[in-house]
Design a protein around this motif. Structure first.
Motif, PDB file in Angstrom:
ATOM      1  N   LYS A  11     119.459 -27.829  65.406  1.00 30.63           N
ATOM      2  CA  LYS A  11     118.540 -28.956  65.249  1.00 30.63           C
ATOM      3  C   LYS A  11     118.047 -29.105  63.815  1.00 30.63           C
ATOM      4  O   LYS A  11     117.134 -29.886  63.545  1.00 30.63           O
ATOM      5  N   GLN A  12     118.645 -28.352  62.886  1.00 35.08           N
ATOM      6  CA  GLN A  12     118.139 -28.312  61.511  1.00 35.08           C
ATOM      7  C   GLN A  12     119.134 -28.920  60.536  1.00 35.08           C
ATOM      8  O   GLN A  12     120.337 -28.689  60.638  1.00 35.08           O
ATOM      9  N   THR A  47     109.006 -32.841  64.885  1.00 31.20           N
ATOM     10  CA  THR A  47     109.972 -32.922  63.802  1.00 31.20           C
ATOM     11  C   THR A  47     109.335 -32.292  62.570  1.00 31.20           C
ATOM     12  O   THR A  47     108.253 -32.696  62.144  1.00 31.20           O
ATOM     13  N   SER A  83     113.099 -29.808  65.853  1.00 29.18           N
ATOM     14  CA  SER A  83     114.049 -30.367  64.897  1.00 29.18           C
ATOM     15  C   SER A  83     113.440 -30.314  63.498  1.00 29.18           C
ATOM     16  O   SER A  83     112.230 -30.492  63.337  1.00 29.18           O
ATOM     17  N   GLY A  95     117.561 -39.711  63.724  1.00 21.10           N
ATOM     18  CA  GLY A  95     116.112 -39.729  63.858  1.00 21.10           C
ATOM     19  C   GLY A  95     115.392 -40.158  62.601  1.00 21.10           C
ATOM     20  O   GLY A  95     114.173 -40.155  62.543  1.00 21.10           O
ATOM     21  N   HIS A  96     116.131 -40.503  61.558  1.00 18.41           N
ATOM     22  CA  HIS A  96     115.511 -40.903  60.295  1.00 18.41           C
ATOM     23  C   HIS A  96     116.173 -42.197  59.826  1.00 18.41           C
ATOM     24  O   HIS A  96     117.138 -42.177  59.073  1.00 18.41           O
ATOM     25  N   SER A 111     107.712 -40.474  60.068  1.00 16.44           N
ATOM     26  CA  SER A 111     108.754 -39.895  60.905  1.00 16.44           C
ATOM     27  C   SER A 111     108.618 -38.387  61.080  1.00 16.44           C
ATOM     28  O   SER A 111     109.387 -37.777  61.824  1.00 16.44           O
ATOM     29  N   ILE A 112     107.636 -37.764  60.423  1.00 10.71           N
ATOM     30  CA  ILE A 112     107.494 -36.309  60.432  1.00 10.71           C
ATOM     31  C   ILE A 112     106.197 -35.910  61.143  1.00 10.71           C
ATOM     32  O   ILE A 112     105.131 -36.480  60.886  1.00 10.71           O
TER      33      ILE A 112
END
Length: 284
Positions: free
Chosen positions: A26-27, A237, A258, A6-7, A45-46
Motif C-alpha cells: 500500500k506504499q 492515507t 496507505s 487515490g491522488h 487528500s492526506i
C-alpha cells in the motif's frame, strides 16, 4: 502511477515531469524533491503526515548539505508547510519531528514557527530517547564532550492540525492504570489512561551503520506508528515528504494504511524500497 492511485492529477505545464515512483503493498516511494511532488497531490487528500526534515545542524547526509544559511533553511520549511497545509484534510494531523543541538538550541522552535501561519500547534510532544532513573539509564543517546552543555536526550515532536480541535484516539496509545481503583472511581470503561505528551521510545541497539539502514538521522518505527494510532483513522492515507530510509511507510504498511513518501536522495530511496519490499513479502 502514484498520481492515479487515490491522488487525482493536477494540471501541469508540458515541461513539468512526474517524479519516478515505485509501489510496494500500500506504499508508494517517489524519488524526487517534495516541493516538486507535493503540488501534484490532490488538495485535502492526506489524513496524517509524519515526517522529520533535515535539521540544518550539520548532519552528514549523502547529498543534502545540512548547513544552509538559516534564513534560506527556514524559508524552505515555510514553503513545505504551505504545501502540507494544502494536501492535508481539514481533520488531518501533521506530526513534525525536529531535533536541535546545544550550539543552536532554538532551531526546532524556529522550524515549528514556520508552520504557525497555516497550522495550529495542538500537542507539543517530547520524544525521549534516553532517560536516567536513579543510578540506571535506559535508551541511547549521542554523548558530547563539553564543560557547558548537557547531552541531548530528547527531540521535539510537534502535532499540528488546521484548527486545533481535531479529535484523536488517546487510548490507542494508552497505558494501564497504576492504581486500579481509579478505573471505577472515575468511570472509565477499561484499564487504560492517556500516556501523556512525553514519549520514551528508545532506538534498538545496533552494531553498525547498516543496522541503521545507513541513514544518519532516522527514527524508530514505533514513533510514526504511535503518531498514526493517535490520529485514530484506521484507513488513513499517510504522507512523509522527507522519507529517508522509509520508516514512516514501513509503519504505515504494518498498520494496514496507505502511504506515499518523497525522497530526493536515490540511495536513501533505494533503502526505503528494499525495506518495503521485505515488509510486504513478510506480510504475505
Amino acid at each position: 502511477m502514484w498520481l492515479e492511485s487515490g491522488h487525482p492529477q493536477h494540471r501541469r505545464s508540458p515541461t513539468q515531469e512526474t517524479p519516478a515512483s515505485v509501489t510496494f503493498g500500500k506504499q508508494t516511494v517517489v524519488i524526487g524533491d517534495c516541493l516538486a511532488g507535493l503540488p501534484l497531490l490532490a488538495e485535502k487528500s492526506i489524513d496524517v503526515c509524519v515526517t522529520s526534515p533535515p535539521y540544518n545542524i550539520g548532519v552528514a547526509y549523502k547529498t543534502h548539505h545540512d548547513r544552509m544559511p538559516k534564513e534560506d533553511y527556514l524559508a524552505w520549511m515555510g514553503k513545505v508547510a504551505r504545501q502540507l497545509a494544502r494536501v492535508l484534510r481539514d481533520d488531518g494531523s501533521l506530526f513534525l519531528n525536529v531535533g536541535q543541538t546545544n550550539v543552536d538550541p532554538w532551531i526546532a522552535y524556529e522550524v515549528a514557527n514556520q508552520f504557525r501561519d497555516v497550522f495550529v500547534l495542538q500537542n507539543n510532544i517530547s520524544w525521549v530517547k534516553s532517560i536516567s532513573l536513579g543510578d540506571d539509564t535506559f535508551g541511547h543517546f549521542k554523548p558530547i564532550t563539553s564543560k557547558r552543555f548537557l547531552n541531548n536526550n530528547f527531540e521535539s515532536l510537534f502535532h499540528f492540525t488546521k484548527t486545533g480541535h481535531v479529535q484523536i484516539d488517546r487510548l490507542s496509545i494508552g497505558v494501564p492504570f497504576k492504581d486500579k481503583t481509579n478505573i471505577e472511581r472515575w468511570g472509565h470503561t477499561r484499564d487504560l489512561r492517556c500516556a501523556g505528551n512525553v514519549w520514551f521510545i528508545p532506538y534498538k541497539t545496533v552494531q553498525s551503520k547498516i543496522d541503521k539502514f545507513d541513514h544518519p538521522a532516522g527514527y524508530p518505527v514505533d514513533l510514526p506508528k504511535r503518531c498514526m494510532l493517535l490520529h485514530g483513522r484506521p484507513e488513513a492515507t499517510v504522507l512523509d515528504p522527507f522519507l529517508g530510509a522509509g520508516t514512516t511507510l514501513v509503519a504505515a504498511e504494518q498498520l494496514g494504511m496507505s502511504g506515499i513518501g518523497f525522497e530526493i536522495d536515490p540511495s536513501y530511496a533505494e533503502t526505503a524500497m528494499a525495506r518495503l519490499n521485505a515488509e510486504t513479502k513478510a506480510g504475505r
